[in-house]
Structures are given as C-alpha cells and as structure tokens.
Write a protein that holds these residues in place. Sequence first.
Motif, PDB file in Angstrom:
ATOM      1  N   ASP A 135       1.730  18.250   3.846  1.00 19.30           N
ATOM      2  CA  ASP A 135       1.670  18.741   5.248  1.00 19.30           C
ATOM      3  C   ASP A 135       2.623  17.688   6.209  1.00 19.30           C
ATOM      4  O   ASP A 135       2.971  18.096   7.401  1.00 19.30           O
ATOM      5  CB  ASP A 135       0.384  18.865   5.883  1.00 19.30           C
ATOM      6  N   THR A 136       2.754  16.578   5.643  1.00 18.67           N
ATOM      7  CA  THR A 136       3.514  15.502   6.665  1.00 18.67           C
ATOM      8  C   THR A 136       4.739  15.039   6.048  1.00 18.67           C
ATOM      9  O   THR A 136       5.495  14.184   6.522  1.00 18.67           O
ATOM     10  CB  THR A 136       2.434  14.456   6.949  1.00 18.67           C
ATOM     11  N   VAL A 137       5.095  15.320   4.626  1.00 21.99           N
ATOM     12  CA  VAL A 137       6.112  14.891   3.879  1.00 21.99           C
ATOM     13  C   VAL A 137       6.780  15.844   3.340  1.00 21.99           C
ATOM     14  O   VAL A 137       6.153  16.792   2.800  1.00 21.99           O
ATOM     15  CB  VAL A 137       5.610  13.748   2.782  1.00 21.99           C
ATOM     16  N   ASN A 138       8.005  15.929   3.333  1.00 15.21           N
ATOM     17  CA  ASN A 138       8.879  16.970   2.623  1.00 15.21           C
ATOM     18  C   ASN A 138       9.059  16.196   1.155  1.00 15.21           C
ATOM     19  O   ASN A 138       9.738  15.360   0.796  1.00 15.21           O
ATOM     20  CB  ASN A 138      10.245  16.847   3.274  1.00 15.21           C
ATOM     21  N   ILE A 139       8.305  17.097   0.205  1.00 13.39           N
ATOM     22  CA  ILE A 139       8.330  16.434  -1.176  1.00 13.39           C
ATOM     23  C   ILE A 139       9.106  17.490  -2.174  1.00 13.39           C
ATOM     24  O   ILE A 139       9.315  18.573  -2.180  1.00 13.39           O
ATOM     25  CB  ILE A 139       6.885  16.497  -1.719  1.00 13.39           C
ATOM     26  N   THR A 140      10.305  17.116  -2.758  1.00 16.61           N
ATOM     27  CA  THR A 140      11.132  17.590  -3.512  1.00 16.61           C
ATOM     28  C   THR A 140      10.868  17.000  -4.913  1.00 16.61           C
ATOM     29  O   THR A 140      10.643  15.841  -5.208  1.00 16.61           O
ATOM     30  CB  THR A 140      12.485  17.537  -2.940  1.00 16.61           C
ATOM     31  N   PRO A 156       0.688  -1.156  -0.030  1.00 18.49           N
ATOM     32  CA  PRO A 156       0.105   0.115  -0.145  1.00 18.49           C
ATOM     33  C   PRO A 156       0.786   1.247   0.167  1.00 18.49           C
ATOM     34  O   PRO A 156       0.547   2.200  -0.691  1.00 18.49           O
ATOM     35  CB  PRO A 156      -0.876  -0.163   1.399  1.00 18.49           C
ATOM     36  N   MET A 157       1.980   1.492   0.932  1.00 18.80           N
ATOM     37  CA  MET A 157       2.928   2.403   0.590  1.00 18.80           C
ATOM     38  C   MET A 157       3.381   2.756  -0.608  1.00 18.80           C
ATOM     39  O   MET A 157       3.626   3.828  -0.948  1.00 18.80           O
ATOM     40  CB  MET A 157       3.866   2.334   1.866  1.00 18.80           C
ATOM     41  N   ALA A 167      11.908   7.741  -1.948  1.00 23.17           N
ATOM     42  CA  ALA A 167      11.287   7.961  -0.599  1.00 23.17           C
ATOM     43  C   ALA A 167      12.200   7.463   0.505  1.00 23.17           C
ATOM     44  O   ALA A 167      12.581   6.193   0.622  1.00 23.17           O
ATOM     45  CB  ALA A 167       9.824   7.557  -0.607  1.00 23.17           C
ATOM     46  N   ASP A 168      12.186   8.182   1.539  1.00 26.43           N
ATOM     47  CA  ASP A 168      12.460   7.489   2.920  1.00 26.43           C
ATOM     48  C   ASP A 168      11.448   7.317   3.942  1.00 26.43           C
ATOM     49  O   ASP A 168      10.668   8.647   3.927  1.00 26.43           O
ATOM     50  CB  ASP A 168      13.644   8.721   3.549  1.00 26.43           C
ATOM     51  N   ARG A 169      11.468   6.303   4.542  1.00 29.66           N
ATOM     52  CA  ARG A 169      10.530   6.040   5.685  1.00 29.66           C
ATOM     53  C   ARG A 169      11.193   6.238   7.045  1.00 29.66           C
ATOM     54  O   ARG A 169      12.402   5.868   7.060  1.00 29.66           O
ATOM     55  CB  ARG A 169       9.639   4.693   5.504  1.00 29.66           C
ATOM     56  N   ARG A 170      10.543   6.579   7.944  1.00 34.07           N
ATOM     57  CA  ARG A 170      11.042   6.563   9.356  1.00 34.07           C
ATOM     58  C   ARG A 170      10.894   5.006   9.861  1.00 34.07           C
ATOM     59  O   ARG A 170      10.058   4.266   9.503  1.00 34.07           O
ATOM     60  CB  ARG A 170      10.442   7.524  10.525  1.00 34.07           C
ATOM     61  N   GLU A 171      11.558   4.996  10.986  1.00 33.47           N
ATOM     62  CA  GLU A 171      11.715   3.474  11.303  1.00 33.47           C
ATOM     63  C   GLU A 171      10.606   3.189  12.282  1.00 33.47           C
ATOM     64  O   GLU A 171      10.027   2.052  12.499  1.00 33.47           O
ATOM     65  CB  GLU A 171      13.130   3.063  12.100  1.00 33.47           C
ATOM     66  N   ILE A 182       5.611   6.289   8.388  1.00 29.35           N
ATOM     67  CA  ILE A 182       5.293   7.223   7.069  1.00 29.35           C
ATOM     68  C   ILE A 182       6.523   7.516   6.329  1.00 29.35           C
ATOM     69  O   ILE A 182       7.647   7.589   7.144  1.00 29.35           O
ATOM     70  CB  ILE A 182       4.333   8.327   7.824  1.00 29.35           C
ATOM     71  N   TYR A 183       6.206   8.140   5.211  1.00 26.58           N
ATOM     72  CA  TYR A 183       7.472   8.793   4.418  1.00 26.58           C
ATOM     73  C   TYR A 183       7.785  10.086   5.038  1.00 26.58           C
ATOM     74  O   TYR A 183       6.742  10.870   5.487  1.00 26.58           O
ATOM     75  CB  TYR A 183       6.797   8.967   2.818  1.00 26.58           C
ATOM     76  N   THR A 184       9.090  10.175   5.216  1.00 28.30           N
ATOM     77  CA  THR A 184       9.408  11.537   5.723  1.00 28.30           C
ATOM     78  C   THR A 184       9.798  12.585   4.569  1.00 28.30           C
ATOM     79  O   THR A 184       9.882  13.712   4.680  1.00 28.30           O
ATOM     80  CB  THR A 184      10.426  11.401   6.622  1.00 28.30           C
ATOM     81  N   ASP A 185      10.544  11.735   3.647  1.00 30.37           N
ATOM     82  CA  ASP A 185      10.955  12.617   2.323  1.00 30.37           C
ATOM     83  C   ASP A 185      10.792  11.921   1.047  1.00 30.37           C
ATOM     84  O   ASP A 185      11.051  10.647   1.063  1.00 30.37           O
ATOM     85  CB  ASP A 185      12.595  12.806   2.778  1.00 30.37           C
ATOM     86  N   ILE A 186      10.362  12.633   0.083  1.00 32.03           N
ATOM     87  CA  ILE A 186       9.917  11.906  -1.352  1.00 32.03           C
ATOM     88  C   ILE A 186      10.507  12.941  -2.286  1.00 32.03           C
ATOM     89  O   ILE A 186      10.453  14.231  -2.088  1.00 32.03           O
ATOM     90  CB  ILE A 186       8.416  11.742  -1.689  1.00 32.03           C
ATOM     91  N   ASN A 187      11.525  12.262  -3.416  1.00 29.49           N
ATOM     92  CA  ASN A 187      11.673  12.933  -4.557  1.00 29.49           C
ATOM     93  C   ASN A 187      11.025  12.658  -5.686  1.00 29.49           C
ATOM     94  O   ASN A 187      11.407  11.466  -5.741  1.00 29.49           O
ATOM     95  CB  ASN A 187      13.365  13.160  -4.595  1.00 29.49           C
ATOM     96  N   LEU A 188      10.450  13.417  -6.236  1.00 29.52           N
ATOM     97  CA  LEU A 188      10.206  13.079  -7.954  1.00 29.52           C
ATOM     98  C   LEU A 188      10.937  13.536  -8.726  1.00 29.52           C
ATOM     99  O   LEU A 188      11.381  14.925  -8.974  1.00 29.52           O
ATOM    100  CB  LEU A 188       8.796  13.816  -7.891  1.00 29.52           C
ATOM    101  N   HIS A 189      11.662  12.638  -9.471  1.00 24.47           N
ATOM    102  CA  HIS A 189      12.709  13.161 -10.379  1.00 24.47           C
ATOM    103  C   HIS A 189      12.118  12.853 -12.059  1.00 24.47           C
ATOM    104  O   HIS A 189      11.797  11.723 -12.349  1.00 24.47           O
ATOM    105  CB  HIS A 189      14.095  12.378 -10.329  1.00 24.47           C
ATOM    106  N   PHE A 190      11.847  13.733 -12.525  1.00 22.88           N
ATOM    107  CA  PHE A 190      11.212  13.770 -13.993  1.00 22.88           C
ATOM    108  C   PHE A 190      12.465  13.686 -14.981  1.00 22.88           C
ATOM    109  O   PHE A 190      13.183  14.486 -15.213  1.00 22.88           O
ATOM    110  CB  PHE A 190      10.557  15.166 -14.126  1.00 22.88           C
ATOM    111  N   ILE A 191      12.321  12.736 -15.869  1.00 22.57           N
ATOM    112  CA  ILE A 191      13.042  12.676 -17.063  1.00 22.57           C
ATOM    113  C   ILE A 191      12.155  12.930 -18.337  1.00 22.57           C
ATOM    114  O   ILE A 191      11.518  12.279 -18.611  1.00 22.57           O
ATOM    115  CB  ILE A 191      13.925  11.089 -16.967  1.00 22.57           C
ATOM    116  N   VAL A 192      12.257  13.905 -18.785  1.00 22.63           N
ATOM    117  CA  VAL A 192      11.674  14.712 -20.100  1.00 22.63           C
ATOM    118  C   VAL A 192      12.584  14.372 -21.452  1.00 22.63           C
ATOM    119  O   VAL A 192      13.699  14.965 -21.272  1.00 22.63           O
ATOM    120  CB  VAL A 192      10.924  15.597 -19.978  1.00 22.63           C
ATOM    121  N   THR A 193      11.964  13.542 -22.227  1.00 25.08           N
ATOM    122  CA  THR A 193      13.038  13.499 -23.569  1.00 25.08           C
ATOM    123  C   THR A 193      11.977  14.022 -24.631  1.00 25.08           C
ATOM    124  O   THR A 193      10.806  13.963 -24.743  1.00 25.08           O
ATOM    125  CB  THR A 193      13.071  12.037 -23.849  1.00 25.08           C
TER     126      THR A 193
END
Length: 141
Positions: A127-132, A42-43, A78-82, A87-98
């Motif tokens: 509000d709960t996750v650092n999304i970059t 689910p995560m 994504a990083d999850r706390r132990e 929950i996820y603490t940090d998520i990075n979305l990396h876009f590759i556009v061709t």
Amino acid sequence: MTTTVSTQWVKDYTFVSTNQAQQSIVMDSPATQGAEKIGPSPMEVVLMGLSACAGIDVKLILSKAQQNFSDIQVKVSADRREEIPRIYTDINLHFIVTGVDLAEKQVARAIKLSAEKYCSVSHMLQDTVNITHSYELVAEK
C-alpha cells in the motif's frame, strides 16, 4: 498467533534483535556518512525479508510444479525518498532462476503467485511502495 522479538542496544547505533528461538541478527547504522557499520541497516533488513519471503514462495511453487531448478537468486533494487521518513518508494525484485528445461510460464506464474497471494512481507508493504518483479532464466548445462 503472537510473535515476539527483543531488540537490545549494543553500542553507538548497533542493535541486536533476537526472536523466540534465540536466533539473532545484528543491525547498525553509521553515525556519520561513510562511517563503519557492522550489520545491515533496519531498512536493508526489510529488503532482505521481502526478498527471502518471495524467494521461499517461488522455490515452493516451482518445486510443486516439478521444475528442475538448481538455483534461485533474488536481487533487489530500491529507491527511497529524500524527506523523512525516508521510506522506500519503489522496489524491484529480480529473480534469476537457474535450471534444466525451465518452463518460463511456470517461473512467471510462481513469481506472480508470490506477489499477489503468498508473500506476507510484500502484502504489508504494497500500500505504500510500488513493488515490481522481473526475472531471467539461466539454462544449466
């Protein structure tokens, strides 16, 4: 507008969720570390939903900006706390556009608009996750 889904236990830790259009997704969690699973957790589905939501936005915005792209890929890390809840603490979305003659300014703008205005999944999580966000352009020959 109300959305409904139904989730049915199959076996072990496997569940199938079905939407109103009778489209389904299998989700699973291994009973023990290293055990076989037959679907994403689910995560992981949360990350898939986030990346698809952002990808759809970026595709729509780049199309309206008449950018000549042939592919958009969104890689998520994504990083999850132990501690529980994990929950996820940090998520990075990396876009590759061709594409051909892509305007970096337009790609950056599309990603920013998705993040700040359009992506509903991102707004639910922000509000709960650092999304970059990060991106790279790949020139098509």
